[in-house]
Design an enzyme around this catalytic site. Structure first.
Site, PDB file in Angstrom:
ATOM      1  N   ASP A   1       0.861  -1.185   0.000  1.00  0.00           N
ATOM      2  CA  ASP A   1       0.000   0.000   0.000  1.00  0.00           C
ATOM      3  C   ASP A   1       0.901   1.240   0.000  1.00  0.00           C
ATOM      4  O   ASP A   1       1.373   1.663  -1.043  1.00  0.00           O
ATOM      5  CB  ASP A   1      -0.904  -0.094   1.236  1.00  0.00           C
ATOM      6  CG  ASP A   1      -1.930   1.012   1.337  1.00  0.00           C
ATOM      7  OD1 ASP A   1      -1.984   1.864   0.447  1.00  0.00           O
ATOM      8  OD2 ASP A   1      -2.684   1.032   2.324  1.00  0.00           O
TER       9      ASP A   1
ATOM     10  N   THR B   1       5.819  -0.539   5.416  1.00  0.00           N
ATOM     11  CA  THR B   1       6.199  -1.770   6.110  1.00  0.00           C
ATOM     12  C   THR B   1       7.452  -2.399   5.493  1.00  0.00           C
ATOM     13  O   THR B   1       8.421  -2.692   6.193  1.00  0.00           O
ATOM     14  CB  THR B   1       5.041  -2.793   6.044  1.00  0.00           C
ATOM     15  OG1 THR B   1       3.833  -2.133   6.426  1.00  0.00           O
ATOM     16  CG2 THR B   1       5.293  -3.973   6.938  1.00  0.00           C
ATOM     17  N   LEU B   2       7.439  -2.581   4.184  1.00  0.00           N
ATOM     18  CA  LEU B   2       8.584  -3.234   3.542  1.00  0.00           C
ATOM     19  C   LEU B   2       9.816  -2.338   3.530  1.00  0.00           C
ATOM     20  O   LEU B   2      10.937  -2.815   3.683  1.00  0.00           O
ATOM     21  CB  LEU B   2       8.227  -3.669   2.117  1.00  0.00           C
ATOM     22  CG  LEU B   2       7.359  -4.920   2.020  1.00  0.00           C
ATOM     23  CD1 LEU B   2       7.120  -5.284   0.564  1.00  0.00           C
ATOM     24  CD2 LEU B   2       7.996  -6.096   2.743  1.00  0.00           C
TER      25      LEU B   2
HETATM   26  P1  IMP Z   1       1.952  -0.547   3.802  1.00  0.00           P
HETATM   27  O1  IMP Z   1       3.026  -0.480   4.839  1.00  0.00           O
HETATM   28  O2  IMP Z   1       1.131   0.719   3.746  1.00  0.00           O
HETATM   29  O3  IMP Z   1       2.451  -0.917   2.430  1.00  0.00           O
HETATM   30  O4  IMP Z   1       0.918  -1.603   4.338  1.00  0.00           O
HETATM   31  C1  IMP Z   1       0.757  -2.831   3.828  1.00  0.00           C
HETATM   32  C2  IMP Z   1      -0.157  -3.655   4.725  1.00  0.00           C
HETATM   33  O5  IMP Z   1      -1.391  -2.946   5.030  1.00  0.00           O
HETATM   34  C3  IMP Z   1      -0.557  -4.898   3.993  1.00  0.00           C
HETATM   35  O6  IMP Z   1       0.345  -5.938   4.225  1.00  0.00           O
HETATM   36  C4  IMP Z   1      -1.950  -5.171   4.525  1.00  0.00           C
HETATM   37  O7  IMP Z   1      -1.866  -5.952   5.688  1.00  0.00           O
HETATM   38  C5  IMP Z   1      -2.505  -3.814   4.881  1.00  0.00           C
HETATM   39  N1  IMP Z   1      -3.400  -3.292   3.807  1.00  0.00           N
HETATM   40  C6  IMP Z   1      -3.134  -2.277   2.958  1.00  0.00           C
HETATM   41  N2  IMP Z   1      -4.143  -2.070   2.104  1.00  0.00           N
HETATM   42  C7  IMP Z   1      -5.091  -2.986   2.405  1.00  0.00           C
HETATM   43  C8  IMP Z   1      -6.417  -3.277   1.859  1.00  0.00           C
HETATM   44  O8  IMP Z   1      -6.923  -2.664   0.893  1.00  0.00           O
HETATM   45  N3  IMP Z   1      -7.080  -4.307   2.452  1.00  0.00           N
HETATM   46  C9  IMP Z   1      -6.586  -5.013   3.486  1.00  0.00           C
HETATM   47  N4  IMP Z   1      -5.363  -4.782   4.030  1.00  0.00           N
HETATM   48  C10 IMP Z   1      -4.633  -3.768   3.494  1.00  0.00           C
END
Ligand code: IMP
Ligand code: MG
Length: 178
Positions: free
Chosen positions: A106, A110-111
């Protein structure tokens, strides 16, 4: 397929089981080719990626290992800010060909925080396979080496992804009705 309700929200069909399986098969073929003879270690990030990881792993015909970790984020001190730690990462990373399995990228936060920690452990190589990428909203650029689908900035559930704990067991992917 019609609307479904998860908690208080309505979702409509977005990716069918067939579309998902076809794409997962394509990703597995790429991995089968690239990692033949290498014995890679797949690291799946819980909870969201458990179904994707399972389907993908079944389609690999190469020698490969898999382990599952959880990333916990908490607020560190002012200097360290937001900190991500891996729970359950007991495998030896050094010198291994590592492939991270993620359900969805997203913001990429996190990564972006976790990958340097893995690189510090000196793997031979480190790549990412992700089922979904909300490319428009990724603020922390993450190189996704093997990608299922680029999707718009819509909240999605199903196929392992949840909305507040529910919806992971839906076999298709649904998107929020706005
Ligand atoms: P990031 O650090 O913003 O890339 O977050 C990624 C994490 O957020 C993913 O591994 C999901 O667990 C959660 N996430 C982000 N978007 C969605 C969505 O549309 N539905 C469900 N979980 C989401
Ligand atoms: Mg996740």
């Amino acid at each position: 397929m019609g609307y479904i309700r998860v908690h208080d929200k309505l979702f409509d069909p977005y990716l069918s089981q067939e579309e998902i399986q076809t794409r997962v098969g394509f990703l597995a073929e790429q991995l089968n080719t690239e990692y033949a003879g290498k014995k890679p270690l797949f690291i799946a990030i819980l909870n969201g990626s458990f179904i994707f990881a399972s389907d993908l792993f079944k389609k690999l015909h190469i020698e490969a290992e898999i382990c599952f970790i959880k990333l916990a984020s908490y607020k560190g001190s002012r200097s360290t800010g937001h900190v991500v730690t891996a729970i359950g990462l007991d495998a030896d990373i050094i010198g291994r060909d590592i492939v991270i399995i993620e359900d969805i990228v997203d913001t990429g936060k996190t990564l972006t925080e976790f990958l340097p920690q893995l690189r510090n452990q000196q793997p031979a190589s480190l790549r990412i396979v992700a089922l979904l990428h909300k490319a428009e909203v990724t603020k922390y650029p993450v190189v996704i080496d093997y990608l299922g689908f680029t999707i718009p900035d819509k909240f999605v559930v199903g196929y392992g992804l949840d909305y507040d704990g529910l919806g992971r067991n839906i076999p298709e992917i649904y998107k929020l009705v706005e």
